[in-house]
Design a protein around this motif. Structure first.
Motif, mmCIF file in Angstrom:
data_model
loop_
_atom_site.group_PDB
_atom_site.id
_atom_site.type_symbol
_atom_site.label_atom_id
_atom_site.label_comp_id
_atom_site.label_asym_id
_atom_site.label_seq_id
_atom_site.Cartn_x
_atom_site.Cartn_y
_atom_site.Cartn_z
ATOM 1 N N LEU A 80 -6.737 -8.752 4.090
ATOM 2 C CA LEU A 80 -6.099 -9.007 5.478
ATOM 3 C C LEU A 80 -6.545 -8.852 6.878
ATOM 4 O O LEU A 80 -6.999 -7.561 7.001
ATOM 5 N N GLU A 81 -6.286 -9.879 7.346
ATOM 6 C CA GLU A 81 -6.843 -8.788 8.990
ATOM 7 C C GLU A 81 -5.661 -9.606 9.962
ATOM 8 O O GLU A 81 -6.283 -11.169 9.734
ATOM 9 N N GLU A 82 -5.203 -8.915 10.620
ATOM 10 C CA GLU A 82 -4.065 -9.890 12.262
ATOM 11 C C GLU A 82 -4.532 -9.005 12.564
ATOM 12 O O GLU A 82 -5.088 -7.978 13.131
ATOM 13 N N GLU A 83 -3.506 -9.220 14.358
ATOM 14 C CA GLU A 83 -4.009 -8.753 15.216
ATOM 15 C C GLU A 83 -4.184 -6.474 15.393
ATOM 16 O O GLU A 83 -5.368 -6.618 15.381
ATOM 17 N N ASN A 84 -2.745 -6.466 14.719
ATOM 18 C CA ASN A 84 -3.396 -5.019 14.681
ATOM 19 C C ASN A 84 -3.519 -4.331 13.339
ATOM 20 O O ASN A 84 -2.955 -2.793 12.842
ATOM 21 N N LEU A 85 -3.299 -4.642 11.749
ATOM 22 C CA LEU A 85 -3.413 -4.360 11.237
ATOM 23 C C LEU A 85 -4.532 -4.620 10.060
ATOM 24 O O LEU A 85 -4.727 -6.037 10.567
ATOM 25 N N ARG A 86 -5.253 -3.711 9.607
ATOM 26 C CA ARG A 86 -5.989 -4.093 8.674
ATOM 27 C C ARG A 86 -5.709 -3.815 7.022
ATOM 28 O O ARG A 86 -5.520 -2.821 7.026
ATOM 29 N N ILE A 87 -5.993 -4.551 5.914
ATOM 30 C CA ILE A 87 -5.780 -4.438 4.532
ATOM 31 C C ILE A 87 -7.452 -4.245 3.444
ATOM 32 O O ILE A 87 -8.010 -5.978 4.078
ATOM 33 N N ARG A 88 -7.461 -3.581 3.655
ATOM 34 C CA ARG A 88 -9.334 -3.332 2.201
ATOM 35 C C ARG A 88 -8.940 -2.983 0.924
ATOM 36 O O ARG A 88 -8.217 -2.052 0.937
ATOM 37 N N ALA A 89 -9.616 -3.368 0.024
ATOM 38 C CA ALA A 89 -9.387 -3.429 -1.572
ATOM 39 C C ALA A 89 -10.499 -3.044 -2.269
ATOM 40 O O ALA A 89 -11.659 -3.133 -1.887
ATOM 41 N N ALA A 90 -10.756 -2.024 -3.262
ATOM 42 C CA ALA A 90 -11.550 -1.874 -4.168
ATOM 43 C C ALA A 90 -11.671 -1.498 -5.517
ATOM 44 O O ALA A 90 -10.632 -1.193 -5.338
ATOM 45 N N PHE A 91 -12.256 -2.342 -5.901
ATOM 46 C CA PHE A 91 -12.072 -2.369 -6.906
ATOM 47 C C PHE A 91 -12.279 -1.194 -7.856
ATOM 48 O O PHE A 91 -13.671 -0.544 -7.485
ATOM 49 N N LEU A 92 -12.070 -0.618 -9.210
ATOM 50 C CA LEU A 92 -11.785 0.462 -9.363
ATOM 51 C C LEU A 92 -12.497 0.268 -11.164
ATOM 52 O O LEU A 92 -11.484 -0.778 -11.615
ATOM 53 N N GLU A 93 -12.289 1.429 -11.844
ATOM 54 C CA GLU A 93 -12.870 0.417 -12.823
ATOM 55 C C GLU A 93 -11.501 1.303 -14.049
ATOM 56 O O GLU A 93 -10.764 2.982 -14.111
ATOM 57 N N HIS A 94 -10.712 0.508 -14.546
ATOM 58 C CA HIS A 94 -9.401 1.599 -15.831
ATOM 59 C C HIS A 94 -9.756 1.124 -16.924
ATOM 60 O O HIS A 94 -8.488 -0.085 -17.236
ATOM 61 N N SER A 95 -10.431 0.080 -17.482
ATOM 62 C CA SER A 95 -10.640 -0.671 -19.065
ATOM 63 C C SER A 95 -10.815 -1.606 -18.556
ATOM 64 O O SER A 95 -11.340 -2.628 -19.595
ATOM 65 N N ILE A 96 -9.676 -2.018 -17.826
ATOM 66 C CA ILE A 96 -9.843 -3.407 -16.852
ATOM 67 C C ILE A 96 -10.426 -2.962 -15.250
ATOM 68 O O ILE A 96 -10.251 -2.216 -14.912
ATOM 69 N N CYS B 232 -9.329 -2.688 -11.506
ATOM 70 C CA CYS B 232 -7.981 -2.576 -10.594
ATOM 71 C C CYS B 232 -8.184 -2.588 -9.399
ATOM 72 O O CYS B 232 -9.522 -1.681 -9.523
ATOM 73 N N LEU B 233 -7.081 -2.335 -8.477
ATOM 74 C CA LEU B 233 -7.761 -2.737 -7.239
ATOM 75 C C LEU B 233 -6.236 -1.350 -5.797
ATOM 76 O O LEU B 233 -5.661 -0.785 -7.322
ATOM 77 N N ALA B 234 -7.687 -0.731 -5.733
ATOM 78 C CA ALA B 234 -6.823 0.470 -4.718
ATOM 79 C C ALA B 234 -6.944 0.019 -3.387
ATOM 80 O O ALA B 234 -7.652 -1.207 -2.778
ATOM 81 N N TYR B 235 -6.311 0.116 -2.202
ATOM 82 C CA TYR B 235 -6.079 -0.926 -1.265
ATOM 83 C C TYR B 235 -5.733 0.484 0.103
ATOM 84 O O TYR B 235 -4.792 1.809 -0.198
ATOM 85 N N ALA B 236 -6.607 0.251 1.196
ATOM 86 C CA ALA B 236 -6.065 0.782 2.364
ATOM 87 C C ALA B 236 -5.478 -0.052 3.232
ATOM 88 O O ALA B 236 -5.593 -1.219 3.035
#
Ligand SMILES: [Zn+2]
Length: 344
Positions: free
Chosen positions: A149-165, A167-171
């Motif tokens: 997600l990218e807007e004028e003044n914000l951004r969300i990034r996701a990273a894939f993690l291993e959790h036996s399935i 799983c996404l972490a977000y910033a």
């Protein structure tokens, strides 16, 4: 710096995981995970514009129904992001109810679902109450750098993690933090009015310093005076890097996960991170692909965050909240041992 965002856990640390990020100057919030969200209440839920799901273990997704219940009968649009399979899972959830009356509602609830894949690709589709939540407008997308997600003044990034399935972490990142110093405006005799938001937007868009903005009072009776962005920055604007909030839950302590978490959360103002077990239970944590409190603290230190807020404590440790918190805090504040524990 006046904060623009207030992140708070949805539940106490032994309850279901979830983070509510409130926008303090807008009627808006972003929700991370949909476990038990009943503590938020309808008023706060109605501010939610985006929902970021880590994975669909039941303690992260059972709140979907309550969210749906609250949104129905209102004109409302929500974007939901999640790991592989989320599209079908949302679709199944929506189609597990009888909707014979919904088309007669005067309102429309639209859920736009984005399914993210580890290779950076993704799929997006829309489900509208007007069309009995049929899947529509499906498109294939790509998310370079994990930016979802990218807007004028914000951004969300996701990273894939291993959790036996997967799983996404977000910033969540605010790009720049722009404030007007009200006292300076008064001293310089500059009026408040829409021109201030115009300046703010120009700065956020990264327009050059020689861009001239015309000062206009609310009533429009003081037109004419032009000030460059450089002058405004010098006299009345405060421009500093924005805030960053990271949400990390349900992850194994593997070298690859550690690298991804540290990269995602680097320099965050707030790191919300699971601390499921005490470190004496490290083996159990490994078996269940969760972090111990000490590991959570280590990751927070490696990522150089300003604050670490642990959550998702195991009911096994009920009564040991202090110990869990102490373990996180100790690992967060100690300097790396000479035995070489460093970013892995
Ligand atoms: Zn899980």
């Amino acid at each position: 710096m006046t904060p623009h965002f207030l992140p708070t856990l949805v539940n106490p640390p032994f309850g279901d995981p979830g983070l509510y990020l409130d926008f303090l100057f807008a009627r808006r919030a972003i929700l991370f995970d949909l476990g038990d969200i009943s503590p938020l209440g309808a008023r706060k839920l109605l501010r939610v514009s985006d929902i970021c799901i880590s994975h669909t273990h039941i303690d992260h997704f059972i709140g979907f129904d309550l969210m749906l219940r609250i949104m129905l009968g209102r004109d409302k649009e929500i974007r939901l992001f999640g790991p592989p399979g989320i599209m079908r899972q949302v679709e199944n959830r929506l189609h597990s109810y009888s909707w014979n009356l919904i088309q007669s509602y005067p309102t429309e609830f639209i859920l736009t679902v984005t399914e993210l894949h580890p290779d950076g690709s993704g799929a997006r589709a829309r489900f509208s109450s007007k069309r009995v939540f049929a899947r529509e407008a499906q498109e294939e997308l790509s998310f370079p750098g994990g930016v979802i997600l990218e807007e004028e003044n914000l951004r969300i990034r996701a990273a894939f993690l291993e959790h036996s399935i997967p799983c996404l972490a977000y910033a969540f990142e605010e790009k720049l933090h722009v404030n007007f110093m009200k006292n300076r405006l008064t001293e310089l005799g500059l009026p408040t009015g829409p021109w201030l938001s115009q300046v703010k937007r120009a700065v956020l868009r990264g327009e050059p310093d020689d861009t001239v903005v015309i000062v206009r009072s609310e009533a429009g009776d003081r037109d004419g005076e032009g000030l460059s962005i450089a002058e405004l920055k010098e006299k009345v604007l405060q421009v500093v890097p924005g805030e960053k909030v990271a949400y990390v839950t349900d992850t194994a302590f593997t070298p690859e996960n550690r690298r991804r978490i540290v990269d995602l959360a680097a320099g965050a103002d707030y790191l919300f991170i699971e601390a499921v077990f005490l470190h004496v239970d490290a083996e159990r944590a490994r078996d269940r692909a969760h972090l111990t409190a000490r590991q959570a603290g280590e990751l927070a230190r490696e990522a150089g965050v300003a604050r670490v807020i642990p959550f998702h404590f195991s009911p096994r440790h009920l009564g040991a909240e202090k110990e869990l918190r102490r373990e996180v805090a100790e690992a967060f504040s100690i300097s790396p041992s000479p035995s070489g524990r460093g970013p892995g």
